[in-house]
Design a protein around this motif. Sequence first.
Motif, PDB file in Angstrom:
ATOM      1  N   VAL A   7     -11.189  -4.734   3.011  1.00  0.00           N
ATOM      2  CA  VAL A   7     -11.420  -3.596   3.904  1.00  0.00           C
ATOM      3  C   VAL A   7     -10.676  -3.793   5.213  1.00  0.00           C
ATOM      4  O   VAL A   7     -10.004  -2.880   5.712  1.00  0.00           O
ATOM      5  N   LYS A   8     -10.757  -4.989   5.767  1.00  0.00           N
ATOM      6  CA  LYS A   8     -10.081  -5.279   7.035  1.00  0.00           C
ATOM      7  C   LYS A   8      -8.559  -5.161   6.882  1.00  0.00           C
ATOM      8  O   LYS A   8      -7.884  -4.556   7.725  1.00  0.00           O
ATOM      9  N   GLN A   9      -8.021  -5.711   5.796  1.00  0.00           N
ATOM     10  CA  GLN A   9      -6.572  -5.676   5.565  1.00  0.00           C
ATOM     11  C   GLN A   9      -6.086  -4.247   5.378  1.00  0.00           C
ATOM     12  O   GLN A   9      -5.059  -3.855   5.936  1.00  0.00           O
ATOM     13  N   VAL A  10      -6.811  -3.451   4.600  1.00  0.00           N
ATOM     14  CA  VAL A  10      -6.428  -2.059   4.378  1.00  0.00           C
ATOM     15  C   VAL A  10      -6.459  -1.294   5.700  1.00  0.00           C
ATOM     16  O   VAL A  10      -5.551  -0.515   6.003  1.00  0.00           O
ATOM     17  N   HIS A  11      -7.489  -1.526   6.486  1.00  0.00           N
ATOM     18  CA  HIS A  11      -7.583  -0.872   7.798  1.00  0.00           C
ATOM     19  C   HIS A  11      -6.372  -1.231   8.661  1.00  0.00           C
ATOM     20  O   HIS A  11      -5.770  -0.351   9.282  1.00  0.00           O
ATOM     21  N   GLU A  12      -6.009  -2.495   8.692  1.00  0.00           N
ATOM     22  CA  GLU A  12      -4.870  -2.930   9.508  1.00  0.00           C
ATOM     23  C   GLU A  12      -3.569  -2.284   9.041  1.00  0.00           C
ATOM     24  O   GLU A  12      -2.729  -1.905   9.851  1.00  0.00           O
ATOM     25  N   LEU A  13      -3.398  -2.139   7.728  1.00  0.00           N
ATOM     26  CA  LEU A  13      -2.160  -1.569   7.192  1.00  0.00           C
ATOM     27  C   LEU A  13      -2.089  -0.047   7.366  1.00  0.00           C
ATOM     28  O   LEU A  13      -1.016   0.505   7.555  1.00  0.00           O
ATOM     29  N   LYS A  14      -3.224   0.624   7.302  1.00  0.00           N
ATOM     30  CA  LYS A  14      -3.222   2.084   7.353  1.00  0.00           C
ATOM     31  C   LYS A  14      -3.477   2.656   8.743  1.00  0.00           C
ATOM     32  O   LYS A  14      -3.005   3.744   9.053  1.00  0.00           O
ATOM     33  N   ASP A  15      -4.218   1.940   9.560  1.00  0.00           N
ATOM     34  CA  ASP A  15      -4.714   2.537  10.796  1.00  0.00           C
ATOM     35  C   ASP A  15      -4.204   1.898  12.082  1.00  0.00           C
ATOM     36  O   ASP A  15      -4.621   2.300  13.163  1.00  0.00           O
ATOM     37  N   THR A  16      -3.309   0.933  11.982  1.00  0.00           N
ATOM     38  CA  THR A  16      -2.744   0.344  13.201  1.00  0.00           C
ATOM     39  C   THR A  16      -1.240   0.592  13.214  1.00  0.00           C
ATOM     40  O   THR A  16      -0.605   0.711  12.159  1.00  0.00           O
ATOM     41  N   GLN A  17      -0.685   0.684  14.400  1.00  0.00           N
ATOM     42  CA  GLN A  17       0.759   0.925  14.523  1.00  0.00           C
ATOM     43  C   GLN A  17       1.556  -0.187  13.849  1.00  0.00           C
ATOM     44  O   GLN A  17       2.516   0.070  13.126  1.00  0.00           O
ATOM     45  N   LYS A  18       1.135  -1.417  14.049  1.00  0.00           N
ATOM     46  CA  LYS A  18       1.831  -2.560  13.443  1.00  0.00           C
ATOM     47  C   LYS A  18       1.777  -2.480  11.906  1.00  0.00           C
ATOM     48  O   LYS A  18       2.771  -2.714  11.220  1.00  0.00           O
ATOM     49  N   GLY A  19       0.620  -2.121  11.379  1.00  0.00           N
ATOM     50  CA  GLY A  19       0.465  -2.014   9.931  1.00  0.00           C
ATOM     51  C   GLY A  19       1.316  -0.901   9.346  1.00  0.00           C
ATOM     52  O   GLY A  19       1.949  -1.066   8.305  1.00  0.00           O
ATOM     53  N   VAL A  20       1.319   0.246  10.013  1.00  0.00           N
ATOM     54  CA  VAL A  20       2.120   1.382   9.551  1.00  0.00           C
ATOM     55  C   VAL A  20       3.603   1.017   9.577  1.00  0.00           C
ATOM     56  O   VAL A  20       4.343   1.306   8.633  1.00  0.00           O
ATOM     57  N   LEU A  22       4.889  -1.962   9.353  1.00  0.00           N
ATOM     58  CA  LEU A  22       5.114  -2.930   8.279  1.00  0.00           C
ATOM     59  C   LEU A  22       5.240  -2.219   6.934  1.00  0.00           C
ATOM     60  O   LEU A  22       6.160  -2.490   6.155  1.00  0.00           O
ATOM     61  N   MET A  23       4.345  -1.283   6.655  1.00  0.00           N
ATOM     62  CA  MET A  23       4.391  -0.568   5.383  1.00  0.00           C
ATOM     63  C   MET A  23       5.649   0.289   5.277  1.00  0.00           C
ATOM     64  O   MET A  23       6.269   0.355   4.216  1.00  0.00           O
ATOM     65  N   CYS A  24       6.046   0.936   6.371  1.00  0.00           N
ATOM     66  CA  CYS A  24       7.284   1.729   6.353  1.00  0.00           C
ATOM     67  C   CYS A  24       8.492   0.838   6.067  1.00  0.00           C
ATOM     68  O   CYS A  24       9.359   1.203   5.276  1.00  0.00           O
ATOM     69  N   HIS A  25       8.524  -0.312   6.703  1.00  0.00           N
ATOM     70  CA  HIS A  25       9.624  -1.256   6.489  1.00  0.00           C
ATOM     71  C   HIS A  25       9.677  -1.687   5.018  1.00  0.00           C
ATOM     72  O   HIS A  25      10.752  -1.714   4.400  1.00  0.00           O
ATOM     73  N   GLU A  26       8.532  -2.013   4.452  1.00  0.00           N
ATOM     74  CA  GLU A  26       8.489  -2.459   3.058  1.00  0.00           C
ATOM     75  C   GLU A  26       8.902  -1.340   2.101  1.00  0.00           C
ATOM     76  O   GLU A  26       9.619  -1.573   1.128  1.00  0.00           O
ATOM     77  N   MET A  27       8.477  -0.123   2.376  1.00  0.00           N
ATOM     78  CA  MET A  27       8.852   1.011   1.527  1.00  0.00           C
ATOM     79  C   MET A  27      10.353   1.281   1.611  1.00  0.00           C
ATOM     80  O   MET A  27      10.990   1.571   0.592  1.00  0.00           O
ATOM     81  N   GLU A  28      10.924   1.178   2.805  1.00  0.00           N
ATOM     82  CA  GLU A  28      12.372   1.357   2.954  1.00  0.00           C
ATOM     83  C   GLU A  28      13.129   0.293   2.180  1.00  0.00           C
ATOM     84  O   GLU A  28      14.158   0.570   1.553  1.00  0.00           O
ATOM     85  N   LYS A  29      12.614  -0.932   2.208  1.00  0.00           N
ATOM     86  CA  LYS A  29      13.242  -2.039   1.482  1.00  0.00           C
ATOM     87  C   LYS A  29      13.202  -1.785  -0.033  1.00  0.00           C
ATOM     88  O   LYS A  29      14.214  -1.943  -0.731  1.00  0.00           O
ATOM     89  N   ILE A  30      12.069  -1.350  -0.526  1.00  0.00           N
ATOM     90  CA  ILE A  30      11.925  -1.052  -1.953  1.00  0.00           C
ATOM     91  C   ILE A  30      12.875   0.071  -2.354  1.00  0.00           C
ATOM     92  O   ILE A  30      13.556   0.006  -3.381  1.00  0.00           O
ATOM     93  N   TYR A  31      12.954   1.111  -1.530  1.00  0.00           N
ATOM     94  CA  TYR A  31      13.840   2.247  -1.799  1.00  0.00           C
ATOM     95  C   TYR A  31      15.301   1.792  -1.840  1.00  0.00           C
ATOM     96  O   TYR A  31      16.047   2.140  -2.761  1.00  0.00           O
TER      97      TYR A  31
END
Length: 83
Positions: A7-20, A22-31
């Motif tokens: 729950v804490k990890q999901v919150h950090e990835l979805k609801d914090t600027q740093k998490g968002v 990070l996820m955008c960076h990873e998605m761009e890398k995958i693409y």
Amino acid sequence: MHSPIVVKQVHELKDTQKGVELMCHEMEKIYSEGMESGELKKAKETALSMAEEGMDVKKIARLVKVSEDDIQKWIDENMCVAK
């Protein structure tokens, strides 16, 4: 979700600027990796078609912008599979 750690990890990835970010960076890398893989697959298909038409390895490499060694490797691999 029942695990407080998840729950804490999901919150950090979805609801914090740093998490968002990070996820955008990873998605761009995958693409990007997918695009490169697709481009290389198309270059290989094109190179093999050119080779089947009797075109010189040097010319194929220049036209598809791949090294002569890679072109020759693809041709050799294709011949092994065809046998």
